[in-house]
Design an enzyme around this catalytic site. Structure first.
Site, PDB file in Angstrom:
ATOM      1  N   ASP A 105      47.903   9.244 -25.122  1.00 32.97           N
ATOM      2  CA  ASP A 105      47.153   8.701 -23.985  1.00 32.97           C
ATOM      3  C   ASP A 105      46.291   9.697 -23.210  1.00 32.97           C
ATOM      4  O   ASP A 105      45.137   9.447 -22.939  1.00 32.97           O
ATOM      5  CB  ASP A 105      48.121   8.081 -22.968  1.00 32.97           C
ATOM      6  CG  ASP A 105      49.007   7.004 -23.575  1.00 32.97           C
ATOM      7  OD1 ASP A 105      48.981   6.811 -24.798  1.00 32.97           O
ATOM      8  OD2 ASP A 105      49.726   6.350 -22.801  1.00 32.97           O
TER       9      ASP A 105
ATOM     10  N   GLU B 129      61.665  12.026 -25.111  1.00 36.74           N
ATOM     11  CA  GLU B 129      60.323  11.648 -25.581  1.00 36.74           C
ATOM     12  C   GLU B 129      59.546  12.870 -26.081  1.00 36.74           C
ATOM     13  O   GLU B 129      58.885  12.824 -27.107  1.00 36.74           O
ATOM     14  CB  GLU B 129      59.581  10.954 -24.434  1.00 36.74           C
ATOM     15  CG  GLU B 129      58.295  10.265 -24.849  1.00 36.74           C
ATOM     16  CD  GLU B 129      57.638   9.524 -23.685  1.00 36.74           C
ATOM     17  OE1 GLU B 129      58.103   9.682 -22.528  1.00 36.74           O
ATOM     18  OE2 GLU B 129      56.659   8.795 -23.926  1.00 36.74           O
TER      19      GLU B 129
HETATM   20  C1  DGY Z   1      52.150   3.987 -21.102  1.00 39.58           C
HETATM   21  O1  DGY Z   1      52.351   3.046 -20.323  1.00 39.58           O
HETATM   22  O2  DGY Z   1      52.148   5.162 -20.740  1.00 39.58           O
HETATM   23  C2  DGY Z   1      51.961   3.710 -22.536  1.00 39.58           C
HETATM   24  O3  DGY Z   1      51.871   4.909 -23.259  1.00 39.58           O
HETATM   25  C3  DGY Z   1      50.760   2.866 -22.814  1.00 39.58           C
HETATM   26  O4  DGY Z   1      50.709   2.593 -24.166  1.00 39.58           O
END
Ligand code: DGY
Length: 432
Positions: free
Chosen positions: A168, A400
Site C-alpha cells: 500500500d 505481519e
Molecule cells: C488496509 O486497510 O491497510 C489494507 O491493506 C487495504 O487493502
C-alpha cells in the site's frame, strides 16, 4: 522452537483465524478475506489440509465480478470494525459487479499460482476436479486483467490504486501519489491504527490519497473504461506484473493438464515477458522499475520489487547478476542488517524499519524472492532468505512484518500468511 513445534504453532494460528467460510488474514486488524492473502494461505495449507486450502480459493472466487475482476477485499459476512466498510466502496448493484459485497479494486493473481501448486500437490481425481472447477474463473480474471488493464495489448498491465499492488504505502508510490495534487477525499475515519501503532501504518497524507482515489472511482461507478481513461493513478507495477507473468505460465500449465486450449494464455505470457524485459529494466540503475503511465516517470525509491523479476523468470543472467551483486548482497543496501530482506534499500532516504511497506521484512517478500533466486541459480541466497523467515517467526511469532534491525514484531499480530508460508518453507524447502 524446533521445526515441528513451529509448524504446529503455524497451523494453530490458521485454525484460530478460521471464521468458517475463510481464514481471515489477521486476528484483529483484517477480519475479511483479502485476495492475495487467500492465495498465500492456500499455498501453505496445501501441505497439511488440502480441503481447507481449496475452500480458501473457492471462497475468494465466489466474489468474482461479472466482468472477470476478482476483488481485493471480500466482505463475506458484512461489515465489522474494519474500515473501509462495504458501503464505502459503493460497488453493490453495479451490472459488472459481483454477488458478494467487495472492494472495487483487485490484487496480484497469486491465486492462480496457488491452484497450480495445489494441483502439483494432489493431482488425483479430486485435485483435477477442483482445478477444472476454478479454471474458467481464473481464465476470466486473467482475460480481464489483460484487457481492462492493458487495453492496448502492450503485455503489461497497470494498476489504478496502490492497494492493488498489495504494498500500500511503498515509497515507490510517492511520485504517482504526489501527481494527484490537491486531494478531496470523501469523509472517512481511519480505523487501521486501533490494533497497530500509528508509526507502523501509512502516514495521514498517503491515506488521504488512498481515499481520494476510491472517492473518484466510486463516482465513476467503477467503470473499467472510465478508470483507464481518467484514473490519475495509473502505474505499471513491477510486482503485479511479475506475479501475473508467473501466474500466466501457471494458468497455461493448468490448462494443459486439463486438456484445455492455451494459445491465448501462452500469447499473454510471451508478450508479458518481452515487454517486462524491454520496458521495465533500467540499465543505468541496474533494476526493474515501475512506470507511472500518467507522468512517464520511474520511481526514485529503491525497493525490493526489482527482485521479483527473478520470481517471474524474466531477468537474463546479466540482469540477475547485477541485482544480486549491486543490491541483494551489498552491505548498506539490502544486506547488512541482521535479517533480510528489507523491503526498501537501507541507504534509500525513504527507508523506515518499522513502517509497513517502507522497509520492514515481510515473509511473503522473502518467499517470492527466495523462489526467484533459486530458479535463477542462487541457491545459497535463497536459503538465507528462507532461514531468516523461519528465524523471524521463531523469535517474534507470526506477525505481519518485522524490523530488519533486530527481528522484532511489527504490524498486525496473529498474521495468517506468515504462518502459512512458514508451513510451506518447512514442508517444501527445495521450493525456495
Ligand atoms: C488496509 O486497510 O491497510 C489494507 O491493506 C487495504 O487493502
Amino acid at each position: 522452537m524446533n521445526d515441528r513445534d513451529l509448524a504446529a504453532a503455524a497451523l494453530a494460528l490458521l485454525h484460530g483465524n478460521d471464521v468458517g467460510a475463510f481464514i481471515k488474514p489477521a486476528r484483529l486488524q483484517y477480519p475479511h478475506q483479502w485476495n492475495w492473502d487467500a492465495a498465500f494461505i492456500a499455498i501453505g495449507l496445501r501441505h497439511v489440509d488440502v480441503n481447507l486450502a481449496r475452500r480458501e480459493l473457492s471462497a475468494l472466487l465466489r466474489a468474482q465480478w461479472r466482468s472477470g475482476m476478482v476483488p481485493h477485499i471480500v466482505y463475506h459476512a458484512g461489515p465489522s470494525d474494519y474500515f473501509p466498510t462495504p458501503d464505502f466502496w459503493r460497488t453493490s448493484g453495479r451490472p459488472h459487479g459481483g454477488a458478494i459485497p467487495s472492494s472495487g479494486l483487485t490484487q496480484p493473481p497469486m491465486a492462480t499460482t496457488a491452484v497450480r501448486l495445489l494441483l502439483d500437490a494432489s493431482d488425483d481425481d479430486d485435485g483435477i476436479a477442483f482445478a477444472r472447477e476454478l479454471f474458467p474463473q481464473l481464465l476470466a480474471w486473467h482475460r480481464w486483467l489483460h484487457t481492462a488493464r492493458d487495453p492496448d495489448g502492450t503485455g503489461l498491465v497497470a494498476i489504478v490504486h496502490p492497494w492493488e499492488s498489495g504494498t500500500d504505502n511503498a515509497p515507490r508510490w510517492r511520485g504517482p501519489l504526489a501527481g494527484l495534487g490537491e486531494v478531496d477525499p470523501p469523509a472517512y475515519a481511519r480505523r487501521d491504527q486501533r490494533h497497530v501503532p500509528e508509526d507502523e501504518r501509512p502516514v495521514a497524507d498517503d491515506y488521504a490519497r488512498f481515499m481520494h482515489l476510491i472517492g473518484l472511482y466510486r463516482g465513476w461507478q467503477w467503470d473499467d473504461a472510465t478508470l483507464w481513461a481518467r484514473a490519475p493513478f495509473l502505474v505499471v507495477d513491477v510486482l503485479f506484473n511479475a506475479i501475473l507473468i508467473r501466474a500466466d505460465a501457471d494458468l497455461a500449465e493448468i490448462a494443459s493438464r486439463l486438456d484445455q486450449p492455451h494459445d491465448e494464455i501462452d500469447a499473454w505470457h510471451s508478450r508479458g515477458v518481452r515487454a517486462f524485459r524491454e520496458r521495465l529494466w533500467d540499465e543505468e540503475r541496474g533494476a526493474f522499475l515501475d512506470i507511472d503511465l500518467r507522468s512517464g516517470k520511474r520511481p526514485a525509491a529503491d525497493t525490493w520489487v526489482t527482485f521479483t523479476a527473478l520470481y517471474a523468470g524474466v531477468a537474463d543472467a546479466r540482469q540477475a547478476e547485477r541485482m544480486v551483486d549491486e543490491r541483494l548482497r551489498a552491505p548498506g543496501r539490502y544486506a547488512g542488517m541482521r535479517f533480510g530482506l528489507p523491503t526498501v534499500a537501507l541507504d534509500d532516504p525513504s527507508f523506515e524499519p518499522r513502517r509497513y511497506w517502507c522497509g520492514p521484512v515481510w515473509i511473503n517478500a522473502n518467499w517470492l524472492v527466495a523462489r526467484g533466486l533459486r530458479a535463477a541459480g542462487y541457491p545459497e541466497d535463497a536459503s538465507r532468505l528462507a532461514s531468516h523467515a523461519l528465524e523471524l517467526t521463531r523469535r517474534a511469532g507470526f506477525t505481519e512484518y518485522y524490523d530488519p534491525r533486530d527481528g522484532s514484531a511489527c504490524g498486525a499480530q496473529g498474521f495468517s500468511w506468515s504462518a502459512a508460508l512458514v508451513l510451506d518453507l518447512l514442508h517444501d524447502p527445495d521450493g525456495v
